[in-house]
Write an enzyme that holds these catalytic residues in place. Structure first.
Site, PDB file in Angstrom:
ATOM      1  CG  ASP A   1      -4.648   5.135   2.499  1.00  0.00           C
ATOM      2  OD1 ASP A   1      -5.495   4.215   2.475  1.00  0.00           O
ATOM      3  OD2 ASP A   1      -4.068   5.485   3.547  1.00  0.00           O
TER       4      ASP A   1
ATOM      5  CB  SER B   1      -0.596   5.164   5.608  1.00  0.00           C
ATOM      6  OG  SER B   1      -1.786   5.805   5.252  1.00  0.00           O
TER       7      SER B   1
ATOM      8  CG  ASP C   1      -3.270   1.689   5.391  1.00  0.00           C
ATOM      9  OD1 ASP C   1      -3.477   2.748   4.763  1.00  0.00           O
ATOM     10  OD2 ASP C   1      -3.400   1.605   6.623  1.00  0.00           O
TER      11      ASP C   1
END
Length: 847
Positions: free
Chosen positions: A251, A115, A253
């Site tokens: 962000d 992430s 992902d």
């Protein structure tokens, strides 16, 4: 091949890779092939062995753009194949795209992503055919036993067929009318987000004019909750003055959104969630306890269900709401948006929904968000915070409850009236402020969320809370006395300023700062002794001294390390004279007192390095015969040395590495210590400022003071002619038409001979000028040095001579070098004690 049987539970306890709020995560070094293989086996055994799942023996794989992701995908695919699963590889794509593909095809999926966290970490996000796994699923996975080989044999990743990405694109487009963004100018900040290309494609197909910006092949940890200063600056620089309706991003992902207004101000994810939900006609929302209370105060929803932090809890909340309402959705403080049809975080749906609705209402985004109840949130985190320490501190807060005296947050936010330990520790205060603390489930981080009536108040509250968390982290292993000292050090620093200066340093070192071309001209000066009004000046100066209107300000914050002397430079004894440097300066003031019958108030600026020793030295010397009531010591300010990554540096004793703030800090020290007011009370009109290392300095020289008083200027300086045009010393000049001191390196080589008037740090100021400088900010200058064993550390300082352009007018008085300038800087050779003493003796003989 030999295999080892282990439990996932024990692996979580020993490997450093465990379940957080969004799957299993850990340091890349801990996410070995064997660990990733084992976790995948545990997950697939869980979903396949459960009769209710009825899962096909196919699993979809994908990942983000971290360097470690391909290797981890290969290890996970090897595990799936060992159980007889077919691996459907979908390449590098957004997390919601892979989850949607699994849901539509009724197969589990495994997304390799960390992430928003730095790329020294990564993670494995598991989804069943229904979407993200639940906390119940996690418990069952933890209970699994798996067999792993000694060596994981991995194959090269196949080529993706792109089906998942195509399906995701069609899904998002289906939510909005065709051309619903027609003619909208949107900037998309791509950085290293895995969905950076498909996002631009979707926005473009909806009719937007999209400009892609900031693409990076190196992974950038963009966090939509704790937005980095670099990302804040990037948005403002690119949107300000442009025709962009907004800037959008995600962000790493691409499951958490970022959306800014037309000026590049990023919106909070939970505020975005409210407006997106309203735009999509959502009746009820499930949101974490950390989200903005504007959700309830807006009146948009029939129910707002608060959950623990983490998408699995929000998804559970959505299922509860489905029993009573339709449609329902959920969102997180990071902006991740979850619906009944896509039970995992999505970034593009809330971004597009909000822009479309704002356009529909013919509002700028700043105007659209302004319609929300005025509740503002801020968030931040302290990295590398030991999880066990976070647990300990949260337990202490829980035990303190409403005890105002035991709860140190109450001292900064007011009386607590409501506490909530659903996830971490959330405190509501009588004045409406909210402070919520929790440890991160993804990394060793301690997070702080604050909410208040204004953005400034929320940010300020968050800033103070983070300082408390940082102090907790630092002081855990210190003695009570050390903790008190460190707390004093921490409170003495302006951490926001340091953050700004660190950003400035990086821009400067990268050559990104704009260098204005200054106009530099030589300035004329006259030798004071050649002035026809010399006698008149002298008489005027004597009257100033007789009336007690003059004071001296000695800069003495330095140590004698360059003289191979351990102590304040002023205490260095000149053996040939039998006196210390301080004694020489004191005797000159004593002589003026005897001549004119008035004490000369003497302000001596020390530093934290030598303040105590200097005071003790004067006590031992009985103040050299001067009236101790007429001497005031002021301590120079300090500024913390910073690592290039922006962290404070600590010394071997666990204290902050505090560095004197430069001779330009003398004006701040004069005011903050009360010395300026002290001089005013004594009716002082003129203050002579000089440096401790010049033993030929003439404090409160009557001729100089008289000439300055006659000039009616704001400040005056004594200057000497250079020994040669090439002498490397600062000289007075006109910079952009204003008086200034310029360094040797600033002068064009062909014009060096034109610039004379060397600066010897012998200045006069009126009290009015000093009052003006009390509030005048000076620029900070960067020095990159080795500090406490850390190479390339950032040190910041201010220079005294930066005040002269601010004052606007100056009188320069030329003096003879051999009579007034004998600095002691080096142990031997030029500007040494030996050379200074020789000049001192010669002058005494001649006089």
């Amino acid at each position: 091949m030999h295999k080892q049987k282990i439990s996932i539970s024990s692996l979580m306890d020993t490997s450093g890779v465990a379940f957080g709020t969004s799957g299993a995560r850990g340091l890349v070094d801990n996410m070995t092939d064997e660990v990733c293989y084992a976790y995948t086996l545990g997950f697939l055994q869980h979903v396949y062995d459960c009769p209710k799942k009825n899962v096909k023996k196919t699993v979809a794989f994908g990942g983000d753009l971290r360097p470690s992701t391909p290797r981890i995908i290969a290890a996970c695919m090897a595990a799936a194949k060992s159980l007889g699963f077919k691996c459907d590889y979908q390449g590098f794509l957004p997390s919601p795209a892979l989850a949607l593909y699994g849901i539509k095809n009724k197969i589990p999926s495994i997304m390799i992503t960390g992430s928003h966290i730095p790329d020294n970490r990564n993670g494995i996000k598991f989804c069943s055919k229904h979407g993200e796994i639940t906390k119940t699923d996690e418990l069952d996975i933890r209970s699994q036993y798996v067999e792993i080989p000694d060596v994981v044999e991995m194959e090269a990743l196949p080529k993706s067929n792109g089906k998942a990405l195509k399906m995701y694109k069609e899904y998002v487009l289906s939510l909005f009318p065709e051309n619903s963004l027609r003619g909208t100018n949107i900037a998309f900040y791509q950085h290293s987000a895995v969905g950076r290309d498909v996002a631009v494609e979707i926005l473009t197909e909806l009719g937007a004019n999209v400009k892609a910006l900031g693409r990076s092949e190196k992974f950038i940890p963009v966090d939509t909750e704790a937005i980095r200063k670099e990302d804040t600056d990037f948005a403002k620089q690119n949107c300000s003055g442009s025709d962009f309706f907004c800037m959008a991003s995600t962000d790493g992902d691409s499951d958490r959104p970022l959306l800014s207004d037309e000026n590049g101000n990023w919106f909070r994810g939970d505020s975005l969630g409210i407006l997106a939900s309203k735009a999509l006609g959502i009746q009820a929302v499930a949101i974490p306890v950390s989200c903005n209370t504007a959700a309830e105060k807006s009146g948009f929803f029939r129910q707002v269900l608060r959950t623990k932090i983490g998408s699995p809890f929000v998804i559970e909340g959505i299922k509860k709401l489905q029993e009573k309402y339709k449609p329902v959705a959920g969102y997180e403080a990071n902006g991740g948006f979850i619906t009944e049809n896509l039970t995992t975080r999505d970034a593009l749906t809330p971004i597009i929904a909000t822009i479309v609705e704002s356009k529909k209402q013919k509002l700028k985004l700043s105007e659209f968000f302004a319609k929300l109840p005025q509740r503002y949130t801020a968030s931040g985190l302290v990295k590398e915070f030991p999880p066990e320490l976070a647990d300990k501190k949260l337990a202490e807060l829980q035990a303190s409850g409403f005890d105002f005296l035991k709860n140190e947050f109450a001292k900064i936010a007011g009386k607590p009236v409501l506490v909530n330990s659903t996830d971490g520790y959330r405190m509501e205060f009588q004045n409406g402020n909210i402070i919520h603390l929790r440890k991160s489930g993804n990394a060793p981080e301690f997070r702080c969320y604050t909410e208040s009536r204004t953005l400034l108040e929320a940010e300020h509250l968050n800033y103070i809370c983070l300082k408390i968390l940082e102090r907790w982290k630092i002081t855990e292993n210190l003695t009570p006395e050390q903790q008190k000292i460190l707390e004093k050090d921490i409170n003495s620093q302006d951490w926001r300023l340091l953050a700004e200066l660190t950003g400035m340093a990086h821009k400067q070192l990268a050559g990104e700062t704009k260098q204005e071309k200054d106009s530099i001209e030589p300035v004329n000066f006259e030798m004071l002794r050649d002035n026809p009004k010399f006698s008149e000046f002298e008489q005027l100066g004597k009257e100033i001294l007789k009336n007690g209107q003059a004071a001296a300000f000695l800069l003495a914050g330095g140590q004698g390390s360059r003289l191979n002397f351990n102590g304040p430079k002023g205490t260095f004894k000149l053996e040939a004279l039998g006196k210390s440097i301080f004694q020489i300066h004191a005797e000159k003031l004593l002589e003026l007192k005897n001549l004119y019958g008035k004490d000369i108030p003497w302000v001596i600026m020390t530093s934290p390095l030598n303040n105590k020793e200097t005071k003790e030295y004067f006590e031992q010397a009985d103040y050299f015969g001067l009236d101790r009531k007429k001497i005031k010591f002021v301590e120079q300010g300090t500024i913390c040395a910073i690592t290039p990554s922006g962290e404070p540096i600590f010394d071997s004793d666990g204290r902050l590495a505090l560095i004197p703030d430069g001779n330009g800090g003398c004006f701040r020290a004069l005011s903050a210590s009360g010395a300026l007011e002290w001089l005013q009370e004594q009716k002082i009109k003129f203050v002579f400022l000089y440096g401790v290392d010049n033993i030929l300095a003439k404090p409160c020289d009557p001729v100089f003071m008289g000439a300055f008083a006659d000039s009616k200027t704001a400040a005056a300086s004594k200057v000497v002619k250079k020994k040669s045009p090439e002498e490397k010393m600062g000289v007075f000049a006109l910079k952009n038409g204003l008086p200034a001191v310029i360094e040797y390196s600033e002068i064009p080589s062909e014009k060096i001979a034109e610039f004379d008037g060397g600066n010897i740090v012998a200045h006069l100021f009126t009290m009015n000028s000093l009052k003006k400088l009390e509030d005048e900010p000076l620029p900070w200058h960067l020095a990159v040095k080795r500090v406490c064993g850390i190479d390339g550390a950032f040190k910041f300082e201010q220079f005294l001579f930066d005040v002269f352009p601010k004052l606007g007018s100056m009188f320069l008085a030329g003096v003879a070098r051999e009579e007034e300038f004998a600095p002691i800087k080096n142990a031997t050779g030029e500007d040494s004690p030996e050379s200074a003493v020789e000049m001192f003796k010669k002058l005494r003989v001649e006089n």
